[in-house]
Write an enzyme that holds these catalytic residues in place. Structure first.
Site, PDB file in Angstrom:
ATOM      1  N   HIS A  49      -9.418   2.876   0.227  1.00  0.00           N
ATOM      2  CA  HIS A  49      -8.293   2.552   0.381  1.00  0.00           C
ATOM      3  C   HIS A  49      -7.927   1.667  -1.012  1.00  0.00           C
ATOM      4  CE1 HIS A  49      -4.116   1.311   1.297  1.00  0.00           C
ATOM      5  NE2 HIS A  49      -4.159   1.001   2.410  1.00  0.00           N
TER       6      HIS A  49
ATOM      7  N   HIS B 274      -1.444   8.905   5.083  1.00  0.00           N
ATOM      8  CA  HIS B 274      -1.998   7.479   4.660  1.00  0.00           C
ATOM      9  C   HIS B 274      -3.232   7.112   5.092  1.00  0.00           C
ATOM     10  CE1 HIS B 274      -1.548   3.340   3.344  1.00  0.00           C
ATOM     11  NE2 HIS B 274      -1.530   2.878   4.504  1.00  0.00           N
TER      12      HIS B 274
ATOM     13  N   CYS C  91       0.711  -1.343  -0.065  1.00  0.00           N
ATOM     14  CA  CYS C  91       0.121   0.059   0.056  1.00  0.00           C
ATOM     15  C   CYS C  91       0.694   1.333   0.094  1.00  0.00           C
ATOM     16  CB  CYS C  91      -1.132  -0.132   1.016  1.00  0.00           C
ATOM     17  SG  CYS C  91      -2.047  -1.610   0.905  1.00  0.00           S
TER      18      CYS C  91
END
Lengths: 450, 84, 357
Positions: free
Chosen positions: A370, A335, A204
């Site tokens: 996400h 994030h 990620c």
């Protein structure tokens, strides 16, 4: 830390090499090549084209509008069967017409993540005002970050194998499921050859890794252009994994909120066209932002939980590489997954670097979910749009800021702001951290357009 | 919520297997993380295996409570059955 | 680009654990032994491959932190352990730290498919194994190796099919040249699995014999290397063949790499192709025949000895060149080709007589 450096705000007029290790010679100084075009002075790198696919819009115009409006793209996932899952909510790219977006790749022979990467690359190219011929005439690099590659194709293959047995494995299965196919798909879609494709599978944080690789390649003169970013498609395997770990929010993703209950998986792609400042100026290109520098490191600590000190160290590496002081940063695109652990740890790391008055810190995942390997690439595009258009995208779905996340999250509504420097965070399973810094480019075509 | 008869032997077997212990190492109050070296994934795995093998649903919120055998049995006593 | 040197290397191969068994077998041109792969979903007990015999992750690495760990990660972590055992201590306090760049093809395909299978077949779709969830990230092998050895520098996983080893080497030397790491472990890895075998045979023919393993090298900047330099990485170049013209694109890549290395085809002491399946491999061999005399082509071991090793191929080619004795200063070249289109070339200068290990 960069306290001993003297960098003017905006990163303009910096003359020293941006490399953080002074003992490293400028790249190219010992090379014996003509082909790689070594440069004596590291070049400045600018962002001149963006391609975005997300749950809140496709293309940079829709994406900008969505960010500014604080639009939330949550919906029920339909790309795979969600029967029986505790929740079916996520962020899907709806209405994606691969056949219309792609000129060379055949959608029926191409996985969804590769389609996204190639379509977003084409968007970035168009947005930069460039064409394939321009790319072909110059040595370039294509780096696509991803978490899952074409795991969605492996999901389908698994279903087929359970139904059909070994007949499910066909001659095309190997290349359809190869992770390297994402960057290669971009190259094929644009009909390129003298280009180095690589797919970076650092989960990620992969989008920021890709941007960093492109930045270094152009800065050192190894490439004249870079198409970099990330792409991922929703798939059962990852959805099941996050659900099993209890990381999926029941309704909405609420970064930094007292009542946050997890993330929502998403899909999409963010591709950025990078070139040297010299190249952009010569062709009169509009410049979204300058890539000022980046940092990457590894926690080397835990497979799934981030470590505060290590994330802080990564932020410091990025600031130092960009010759930017903490007080010069106007905005952090976090994030911010909305999981209890990530958000607390990330904010603690930010405060470790920035002290008691960190810049505004927003979590765009509330709006777009996400998007895994695309997440930090879309975060970087959002950062560049904030600089270019003078606004801070909000942290949507917000109710009460967690006292353990004491930052101004810009709740629910975007605000106009003079944004000069943005820090874009990407943190991944495995402790793979990557932080990119973008700054306003003070050129006639780089001033922000409201 | 329903009060369940809990198969203690089955629960013990799952925990001993996941934490890779000898059976006599696990007591009612020995702590998974501090005493047996488990990490957060170990606790989720215990929850997961119990759900799957005993056919119950344990709310994710209860994860933090699963610190030792006694606590697991306590959570299981009121856990709901999985829907068929 | 600033020069990087290889100062150590190690491997886990079908010949055993560590550098020595692989180097000895390559020097002797011994084909890797075939044995049965692991018993797993879709496996056929009759099928053999050039696997690492009897490799079990938890036997190899111990039980701490290895529950659920996939084979690819196990092979990589053992290689990293072996490599670091032969080098100086890792300084955790170094500013930039030790980096790691690992080339893979698609991660553990078997692990991914079995995870999805659990979701499809379970009473609940989330009846998947939590201990296997860390494997679901493709950076698992690289990051788990970093965790085991506290390698806090840049940690990169790169996927480029059969070019993955070459691309990993390139990215590692860039990390050094750009001042992003003190030193970097670089290499590539592939696991044997039943599903990978089905995928590979469906694509490249039922007779394809698969291989597996991992080779990692330690790369340091030439000026600050703490170990004895074994080889200097002079150039790496890769690109994509348009419309099946592997030969044309590969020849261009070799030209570019030789130019960057400041040498010519005539100066090459040993040239090792990647033995790609199908047309890509035929054209790769033709390029070698056109550019290099038989002496150079036959100098080092062929990676065909190891079977089709996919992402691990490039790293095995490096091992073949590093293992072949000769006079210091000789120029060694490897090429890589992937049937999907990517082609590339790396040029090294071998700095020792290659007889050690």
């Amino acid at each position: 830390m960069s306290a001993d450096r003297t960098a003017p705000a905006g990163g303009a007029a910096r003359t020293e090499p941006a490399g953080s290790a002074a003992r490293t010679e400028p790249a190219g100084s010992t090379a014996r090549t003509a082909a790689a075009r070594p440069v004596a002075e590291p070049r400045r790198v600018v962002l001149t084209g963006c391609g975005a696919l997300s749950s809140i819009g496709d293309g940079v115009a829709e994406f900008t509008e969505g960010l500014r409006a604080g639009r939330v793209g949550t919906g029920d996932i339909s790309v795979f069967d969600t029967t029986g899952f505790p929740s079916r909510r996520g962020h899907q790219v709806n209405g994606f017409d691969a056949a219309a977006r792609l000129h060379r790749l055949e959608p029926e022979r191409t996985g969804r993540a590769t389609q996204f990467a190639a379509a977003a690359a084409r968007m970035a190219l168009d947005d930069a005002g460039l064409d394939e011929e321009w790319l072909r005439a110059r040595r370039g690099t294509v780096v696509v970050g991803t978490t899952d590659g074409e795991v969605g194709e492996l999901d389908l293959l698994t279903e087929s194998a359970l139904a059909l047995g070994l007949a499910a494995f066909t001659g095309a299965s190997l290349s359809r499921t190869a992770t390297g196919g994402l960057a290669l798909g971009v190259v094929r879609e644009l009909g390129l050859s003298d280009v180095e494709p690589s797919t970076v599978a650092t989960a990620c944080a992969a989008g920021n890794y890709a941007i960093g690789a492109g930045f270094d390649a152009i800065r050192a003169g190894r490439a004249e252009w870079a198409l970099v970013g990330g792409a991922d498609a929703l798939n059962r395997k990852t959805f099941a994994g996050f659900a099993r770990l209890g990381l999926i929010a029941p309704d909405e993703c609420r970064p930094f909120d007292t009542d946050r209950m997890g993330l929502l998986t998403g899909e999409g792609a963010g591709l950025l066209l990078l070139e040297s400042e010299e190249s952009a100026r010569a062709r009169g290109a509009e410049i979204y932002a300058e890539v000022l520098g980046y940092g990457i490191n590894c926690d080397a600590s835990h497979p799934t939980a981030p470590e505060r000190d290590s994330v802080a160290r990564c932020i410091r590496l990025a600031l130092e590489n960009a010759s930017v002081k903490p007080e010069e940063v106007d905005l952090i695109s976090a994030h911010g997954t909305g999981t209890p652990t990530n958000d607390t740890t990330e904010i603690a790391a930010i405060r470790e670097v920035y002290g008691d008055r960190p810049p505004r810190t927003v979590g765009v995942k509330a709006m777009i979910g996400h998007t895994m390997g695309a997440a930090s690439a879309l975060g970087a595009i959002a950062s560049a749009l904030a600089i270019r258009h003078g606004f801070v995208p909000p942290t949507a779905n917000h109710r009460t800021t967690d006292p353990d996340c004491p930052v101004d999250v810009v709740p629910n509504a975007s605000v106009p702001a003079d944004v000069r420097i943005v820090q874009n965070n990407g943190l991944a399973f495995g402790g793979n951290n990557a932080v990119v810094l973008l700054g306003r480019h003070d050129s006639p075509r780089g001033e922000y357009a409201r | 919520m329903t009060a369940n008869t809990v198969d203690v032997t089955a629960v013990r077997a799952i925990i001993v297997d996941i934490l890779e212990l000898e059976d006599d190492e696990l007591t009612a109050t020995s702590l998974f993380i501090e005493d047996h070296g488990a990490d957060s994934l170990g606790a989720i795995e215990i929850l997961s295996r119990i759900e799957k093998e005993l056919g119950v649903v344990i709310p994710q919120d209860d994860l933090a409570k699963l610190v030792n055998l006694e606590a697991v049995l306590g959570v299981l006593a009121t856990a709901e059955r999985r829907r068929p | 680009m600033s020069t990087a040197v290889i100062t150590a290397w190690s491997a886990v191969s079908p010949y055993g654990t560590g550098r020595a068994p692989l180097a000895a077998a390559l020097r002797a041109r011994t084909a890797a032994p075939e044995s049965a792969g692991p018993e797993e979903w879709t496996s056929d007990p009759e099928t053999t491959a050039r696997v690492v015999p009897g490799f079990e992750v938890r036997d190899a690495l111990g039980k701490a932190g290895t529950r659920g760990m996939d084979r690819l990660t196990g092979l990589t972590a053992v290689t990293v352990r072996e490599l670091l055992a032969g080098t100086g201590p890792v300084g955790e306090d170094e500013e930039l730290g030790t980096g790691l760049v690992l080339g893979i093809a698609s991660g553990s395909v078997q692990g991914f498919m079995e995870f999805t299978k659990s979701s499809l077949e379970g009473a609940s779709p989330i009846d998947v194994s939590p201990s296997k969830t860390p494997n679901m990230a493709m950076n698992r092998a690289a990051s788990a190796s970093a965790i085991r050895h506290r390698l806090k520098g840049p940690n990169t996983t790169v996927a480029a099919g059969r070019l993955s080893g070459l691309v990993a080497l390139d990215q590692a030397r860039r990390l050094l040249a750009d001042g992003r790491a003190e030193r970097v472990l670089a290499g590539s890895a592939e696991e044997y699995s039943a599903t990978r075998a089905h995928l590979t045979r469906a694509a490249h023919g039922a007779g394809t014999v698969l291989g597996e393993g991992c080779v990692m090298v330690l790369l340091e900047p030439v000026g600050t290397a703490t170990g004895t330099p074994l080889a200097e990485v002079l150039a790496v170049h890769h690109r994509v063949a348009p419309d099946g013209d592997f030969a044309g694109a590969l020849a261009a890549a070799v030209d570019a790499a030789l130019a960057e290395a400041g040498t010519t085809a005539a100066g090459v002491w040993a040239a090792v192709p990647s033995e790609a399946p199908g047309t890509a491999g035929d054209q790769e061999r033709r390029v070698h025949e056109e550019l290099f005399p038989a002496a150079a082509r036959d100098r080092a071991a062929s990676v065909a000895l190891l079977g089709e090793t996919a992402a691990a191929t490039g790293a095995y080619q490096l091992a073949a060149l590093l293992s072949e004795p000769g006079a210091p200063g000789r120029i060694a070249l490897l090429t890589a080709a992937d049937p999907d289109g990517p082609v590339g070339c790396a040029v090294l200068r071998l700095l020792t007589d290659g007889a050690a290990g």
